[in-house]
Motif scaffolding. Structure first.
Motif, mmCIF file in Angstrom:
data_model
loop_
_atom_site.group_PDB
_atom_site.id
_atom_site.type_symbol
_atom_site.label_atom_id
_atom_site.label_comp_id
_atom_site.label_asym_id
_atom_site.label_seq_id
_atom_site.Cartn_x
_atom_site.Cartn_y
_atom_site.Cartn_z
ATOM 1 N N ASN A 30 -51.631 -35.620 9.745
ATOM 2 C CA ASN A 30 -51.862 -36.936 9.135
ATOM 3 C C ASN A 30 -50.638 -37.851 9.107
ATOM 4 O O ASN A 30 -50.592 -38.812 8.336
ATOM 5 N N PHE A 111 -56.808 -32.040 -1.714
ATOM 6 C CA PHE A 111 -55.500 -31.590 -1.217
ATOM 7 C C PHE A 111 -55.184 -30.209 -1.800
ATOM 8 O O PHE A 111 -55.157 -30.034 -3.013
ATOM 9 N N ASN A 160 -57.723 -36.631 0.984
ATOM 10 C CA ASN A 160 -57.354 -35.693 2.041
ATOM 11 C C ASN A 160 -57.904 -34.347 1.589
ATOM 12 O O ASN A 160 -57.518 -33.881 0.526
ATOM 13 N N PRO A 161 -58.800 -33.704 2.308
ATOM 14 C CA PRO A 161 -59.108 -33.889 3.727
ATOM 15 C C PRO A 161 -60.366 -34.700 4.072
ATOM 16 O O PRO A 161 -60.600 -34.888 5.258
ATOM 17 N N TYR A 188 -52.935 -42.243 0.870
ATOM 18 C CA TYR A 188 -53.541 -42.930 2.029
ATOM 19 C C TYR A 188 -54.065 -44.319 1.706
ATOM 20 O O TYR A 188 -54.800 -44.893 2.494
ATOM 21 N N LYS A 214 -46.898 -41.073 5.151
ATOM 22 C CA LYS A 214 -48.097 -41.349 5.928
ATOM 23 C C LYS A 214 -47.994 -42.744 6.549
ATOM 24 O O LYS A 214 -47.357 -42.880 7.582
ATOM 25 N N THR A 299 -59.374 -43.787 6.099
ATOM 26 C CA THR A 299 -57.968 -43.388 6.191
ATOM 27 C C THR A 299 -57.487 -43.382 7.644
ATOM 28 O O THR A 299 -58.097 -44.026 8.494
ATOM 29 N N TYR A 303 -62.709 -36.386 9.315
ATOM 30 C CA TYR A 303 -63.092 -35.035 8.927
ATOM 31 C C TYR A 303 -64.449 -34.704 9.528
ATOM 32 O O TYR A 303 -65.346 -35.559 9.560
ATOM 33 N N ARG A 331 -60.004 -31.409 10.760
ATOM 34 C CA ARG A 331 -59.447 -32.710 10.365
ATOM 35 C C ARG A 331 -58.575 -33.204 11.509
ATOM 36 O O ARG A 331 -57.663 -32.511 11.951
ATOM 37 N N CYS A 333 -56.299 -36.377 13.082
ATOM 38 C CA CYS A 333 -55.546 -37.560 12.699
ATOM 39 C C CYS A 333 -55.509 -38.565 13.847
ATOM 40 O O CYS A 333 -55.516 -38.185 15.017
#
Ligand SMILES: *Cc1c(COP(=O)(O)O)cnc(C)c1O
Length: 354
Positions: A30, A111, A160-161, A188, A214, A299, A303, A331, A333
């Motif tokens: 991420n 998380f 997240n996630p 995020y 991030k 974000t 996912y 997940r 990114c």
């Protein structure tokens, strides 16, 4: 002689192991795909040379860094405490604002570090459910937090996630409805527009976490922030270790947080890549049902729920593409246009062979 015994609470913990080895494309952590430009680096290097005395301790309050953060987000600097990544601040919060007689709520899914750190500090956690579609049911959560007598509630928004977000009004309702300290992780939120930073001062039970790892693109520099009312802010500054953010990181963070236009554009272009990524995955999922269910994202990552998570993960790995495997989920990114093209081609190969 008394024999040392490792406490039960940490006996089974194992080191965090991010994937190792070399990959053509890394879409597993991420992070931002934008590294600092030559111009940005030169500015930082000049300041390091002029300002840093390496034999001296850093500014314990990281005042200039906190001012730059407050300036970018339009809040008062007295609400801001800097940390060595928001991870450090999460440990600080568990270690000081809670104790083993208090219970803290976390969600499944969220998380994973929220529960690891709670375990390290002996703070009991209660796992609260999300809806089937992985969104938060605010009314049910308020009821549970209060009925269970929880002292705290920790969650990420956007999450997240899962990549999904809870609207500002809903989060406000949650904060107002629970008799607990809400730790709201907005790691995020630069990719969405439902932040509560502007409102944080009005609440005695809200603490927001932010990170430079991030959207800001400084994961290697380790800077995070806790933003809360002046009373709790003073307390955090009192309990943190005095020199938690080093002199070099303070300057990197300050310089970058002053580049408002750059940061907004960077967040926007990363977000655009994530939108393309989600569309690409949805299209692939139509073509190959085994790719599974794609969750809507606000974000910089997407996912997926798929019974083939392991096979897809390994197939991508073989082609040099790293994504994050989380049980029956993946997940992924956002990356550059080129990286996402490589991902698409790799997915085509893997999915066609399943
Ligand atoms: C990445 C991440 C963090 C970690 O931030 P650091 O500042 O790098 O420690 C915190 N919370 C969430 C939800 C994250 O995804």
């Amino acid at each position: 002689m008394l024999e040392y015994q490792i406490p039960e609470k940490i006996r089974d913990l194992v080191p965090y192991e991010p994937i190792s080895g070399s990959y053509r494309v890394r879409l597993d952590a991420n992070e931002s795909y934008l590294n600092l430009s030559e111009t940005q680096l030169q500015k930082v290097f000049a300041r390091l040379e002029k300002e840093v005395s390496y034999n001296r301790y850093p500014d314990p309050m990281a005042a200039k860094l906190c001012n730059a953060f407050a300036g970018y987000y339009g809040i008062s600097p007295e609400l801001v405490t800097a940390g060595n990544g928001s991870d450090e601040l999460i440990t600080l919060i568990y270690g000081t604002l809670f104790d083993p007689t208090m219970k803290v709520g976390t969600f499944a899914q969220d998380f994973s570090m929220y529960r690891v750190y709670a375990q390290c500090y002996g703070v009991p956690t209660v796992t609260l459910p999300k809806r089937e579609d992985l969104t938060i049911d605010v009314d049910q959560t308020i009821e549970q937090v209060n009925a269970l007598g929880l002292s705290g509630l920790v969650f990420s928004n956007p999450c997240n996630p899962t990549g999904q977000g809870l609207k500002r009004e809903e989060v406000l309702r949650l904060v107002q409805g629970v008799k607990a300290l809400v730790i709201l992780d907005e790691a995020y939120m630069d990719f969405w527009d439902q932040s509560l930073l502007q409102e944080v001062e009005q609440f005695d039970n809200l603490l927001i976490l932010k990170t430079c790892s991030k959207a800001i693109g400084l994961a290697g520099i380790r800077i995070g922030f806790a933003i809360t009312n002046p009373k709790l802010s003073r307390l955090l500054k009192a309990v943190k270790s005095p020199y938690n953010v080093n002199s070099v990181s303070q300057i990197y963070g300050e310089e970058l947080l002053k580049e408002h236009d750059y940061l907004r554009q960077a967040a926007q272009s990363i977000r655009e890549q994530a939108v393309k990524l989600e569309a690409m995955l949805r299209k692939l999922a139509e073509q190959y049902p085994k790719l599974g269910q794609v969750y809507p994202s606000v974000t910089n990552f997407v996912y997926l729920k798929t019974s083939e998570s392991q096979a897809i993960y390994q197939g991508l790995q073989k082609q040099g593409v790293a994504v994050r495997l989380m049980g029956g989920y993946l997940r992924i990114c956002a990356g550059t246009e080129e990286e996402q093209q490589i991902l698409k081609e790799a997915l085509d190969v893997v999915l066609a062979a399943l």
